[in-house]
Design an enzyme around this catalytic site. Structure first.
Site, PDB file in Angstrom:
ATOM      1  N   ARG A 131       0.836  -1.187   0.000  1.00 13.66           N
ATOM      2  CA  ARG A 131       0.000   0.000   0.000  1.00 13.66           C
ATOM      3  C   ARG A 131       0.876   1.243   0.000  1.00 13.66           C
ATOM      4  O   ARG A 131       2.024   1.203   0.405  1.00 13.66           O
ATOM      5  CB  ARG A 131      -0.908   0.019   1.238  1.00 13.66           C
ATOM      6  CG  ARG A 131      -1.964  -1.076   1.212  1.00 13.66           C
ATOM      7  CD  ARG A 131      -2.755  -1.121   2.502  1.00 13.66           C
ATOM      8  NE  ARG A 131      -3.527   0.095   2.710  1.00 13.66           N
ATOM      9  CZ  ARG A 131      -3.406   0.878   3.774  1.00 13.66           C
ATOM     10  NH1 ARG A 131      -2.553   0.584   4.727  1.00 13.66           N
ATOM     11  NH2 ARG A 131      -4.133   1.965   3.879  1.00 13.66           N
ATOM     12  N   LYS A 196       3.843  -6.602  12.122  1.00 13.98           N
ATOM     13  CA  LYS A 196       3.031  -6.918  10.945  1.00 13.98           C
ATOM     14  C   LYS A 196       3.396  -8.282  10.364  1.00 13.98           C
ATOM     15  O   LYS A 196       4.548  -8.524  10.007  1.00 13.98           O
ATOM     16  CB  LYS A 196       3.239  -5.817   9.889  1.00 13.98           C
ATOM     17  CG  LYS A 196       2.422  -6.020   8.632  1.00 13.98           C
ATOM     18  CD  LYS A 196       2.349  -4.733   7.862  1.00 13.98           C
ATOM     19  CE  LYS A 196       1.789  -4.900   6.480  1.00 13.98           C
ATOM     20  NZ  LYS A 196       1.551  -3.624   5.822  1.00 13.98           N
ATOM     21  N   ARG A 330       0.345   6.882  19.273  1.00 13.22           N
ATOM     22  CA  ARG A 330       0.773   8.277  19.482  1.00 13.22           C
ATOM     23  C   ARG A 330       2.163   8.293  20.113  1.00 13.22           C
ATOM     24  O   ARG A 330       2.462   7.488  20.998  1.00 13.22           O
ATOM     25  CB  ARG A 330      -0.212   8.987  20.394  1.00 13.22           C
ATOM     26  CG  ARG A 330      -0.087  10.482  20.291  1.00 13.22           C
ATOM     27  CD  ARG A 330      -0.898  11.155  21.348  1.00 13.22           C
ATOM     28  NE  ARG A 330      -2.301  11.254  20.952  1.00 13.22           N
ATOM     29  CZ  ARG A 330      -3.201  11.874  21.736  1.00 13.22           C
ATOM     30  NH1 ARG A 330      -2.872  12.400  22.868  1.00 13.22           N
ATOM     31  NH2 ARG A 330      -4.436  11.942  21.342  1.00 13.22           N
TER      32      ARG A 330
HETATM   33  C1  BTN Z   1       0.610  -3.679   2.419  1.00 11.62           C
HETATM   34  O1  BTN Z   1       1.345  -2.726   2.130  1.00 11.62           O
HETATM   35  O2  BTN Z   1       0.371  -3.945   3.593  1.00 11.62           O
HETATM   36  C2  BTN Z   1       0.008  -4.518   1.351  1.00 11.62           C
HETATM   37  C3  BTN Z   1       0.916  -5.645   0.922  1.00 11.62           C
HETATM   38  C4  BTN Z   1       0.322  -6.517  -0.144  1.00 11.62           C
HETATM   39  C5  BTN Z   1       1.313  -7.486  -0.715  1.00 11.62           C
HETATM   40  C6  BTN Z   1       0.667  -8.491  -1.625  1.00 11.62           C
HETATM   41  S1  BTN Z   1       1.732  -9.822  -2.023  1.00 11.62           S
HETATM   42  C7  BTN Z   1       0.599 -10.386  -3.216  1.00 11.62           C
HETATM   43  C8  BTN Z   1       0.065  -9.158  -3.913  1.00 11.62           C
HETATM   44  N1  BTN Z   1       0.938  -8.759  -4.996  1.00 11.62           N
HETATM   45  C9  BTN Z   1       1.512  -7.590  -4.779  1.00 11.62           C
HETATM   46  O3  BTN Z   1       2.315  -7.021  -5.540  1.00 11.62           O
HETATM   47  N2  BTN Z   1       1.101  -7.076  -3.604  1.00 11.62           N
HETATM   48  C10 BTN Z   1       0.167  -7.971  -2.955  1.00 11.62           C
END
Ligand code: BTN
Length: 333
Positions: A131, A196, A330
């Site tokens: 993201r 995460k 925070r």
């Molecule tokens: C995030 O930033 O938290 C989202 C990560 C999403 C990763 C997955 S791996 C499979 C799919 N292909 C990608 O290029 N991204 C998602």
């Protein structure tokens, strides 16, 4: 675009990987014999495996091994534990050694009208996307890189909260393996022990007021080595460290078993059906957090999510709803 997948430089390495996957020591000679190539050719292949980040160990006078072994993705194994309804809804399961990004590949399939009900997995992504323009680190065999394509009628408003519901589906899949301390961080990160473990990237195509296509990309760390993970800019968890021995194939099957029925019924059920489950898993419930969206920040106490999946922040007694942004505790980044 999919034609280029088959030309992955990793594909010729599959036979040697299949031999080494048992984690045992194999001599160069035995590998050469099994593969029908010279020892020099074996050596070249092993060098490439190391370039791709696999932790190959060379034992003097004995041979080579992949410590801990490697469970390669297998459609047979995935289908063998897939739930019944998911089995009906899954139109095609596509497995690759390497793609740039499973989301990118599936988006191009969706454009051709061939992506609905398809689950696309890759052992490695050369340009995995996260993201907010982040990269997603996905070395060979060190996690799950999965994308699922689904077409919806009724426009984008029917999809409100979908990314949060996907987080619930992943958490439920992990629950099937009794993974401890699984939590959700708004909007759709899956955390484990304060770090995460998995992320979700939802991408939309088509007519956002009518029939639209969604690609749900799921990344999950499983067997990720810290030497390889230096590019990750936030605290991360790895499934094999939290609970060793969980099969990637079985976990993929569990995710699909949870997720496909969810997608099938989502336009009718909506996020309301998942809100309570989401709130029970909320990592930040009742905590003081900071929300950042663009250059703006807001601080308040996290008080759950709305029926549309918006983050609710209590700011000096007033509860406000936020639909986008990134939260952190925070005082911490
Ligand atoms: C995030 O930033 O938290 C989202 C990560 C999403 C990763 C997955 S791996 C499979 C799919 N292909 C990608 O290029 N991204 C998602």
């Amino acid at each position: 675009m999919l034609d280029t997948i088959k030309k992955s430089p990793l594909e010729p390495l599959r036979p040697v990987l299949e031999l080494l996957a048992d984690g045992e020591t194999h001599s160069g000679e035995a590998l050469g014999l099994a593969l029908g190539v010279s020892r020099a050719a074996v050596w070249k292949q092993l060098q490439k495996l190391e370039q791709y980040g696999l932790a190959l160990e060379s034992i003097k006078g004995q041979g080579y091994r992949l410590p801990g072994g490697l469970e390669l993705l297998s459609s047979e194994k995935i289908y063998s534990t897939l739930g019944e309804q998911a089995g009906v809804l899954l139109r095609e399961l596509m497995l690759f050694d390497e793609v740039d990004s499973t989301n990118t590949e599936l988006l191009s399939l969706m454009e051709e009208g061939r992506g609905h009900g398809v689950a696309l997995l890759s052992e490695r992504q050369s340009a995995g996307r996260g993201r907010r323009g982040r990269q997603w680190v996905s070395p060979y065999g060190a996690g799950i890189s999965l994308s699922i394509g689904w077409e919806f009628n009724g426009g984008v408003q029917c999809l409100e909260g979908l990314s949060l519901a996907v987080g619930v589906a992943i958490a439920r899949a992990l629950e099937r393996f009794s993974v401890p301390d699984v939590r959700l961080k708004w909007p759709n990160d899956v955390w484990c022990r304060g770090r995460k473990l998995s992320g979700v990237l939802l991408e939309l195509k088509g007519d956002l007021t009518d029939r639209c296509a969604v690609v749900i990309g799921i990344g999950l760390n499983s067997g990720l080595r810290s030497e390889i993970a230096t590019a990750i800019d936030q605290p991360w968890a790895d499934l094999q460290q939290v609970k060793p021995g969980i099969s990637r194939n079985r976990l993929v099957a569990a995710i699909l078993t949870e997720l496909l029925p969810l997608l099938y019924s989502y336009t009718e059920q909506g996020f309301v059906a998942y809100r309570e489950a989401w709130m029970k898993l909320d990592q930040f419930a009742g905590q003081k957090v900071t929300l950042q969206a663009g250059s703006q920040t807001w601080s308040g106490v996290a008080v759950g999510v709305s029926e549309k999946g918006a983050l609710k922040l209590n700011m000096d007694g007033q509860v406000q709803h936020f639909h986008g942004g990134e939260i952190s505790l925070r005082g911490q980044v």
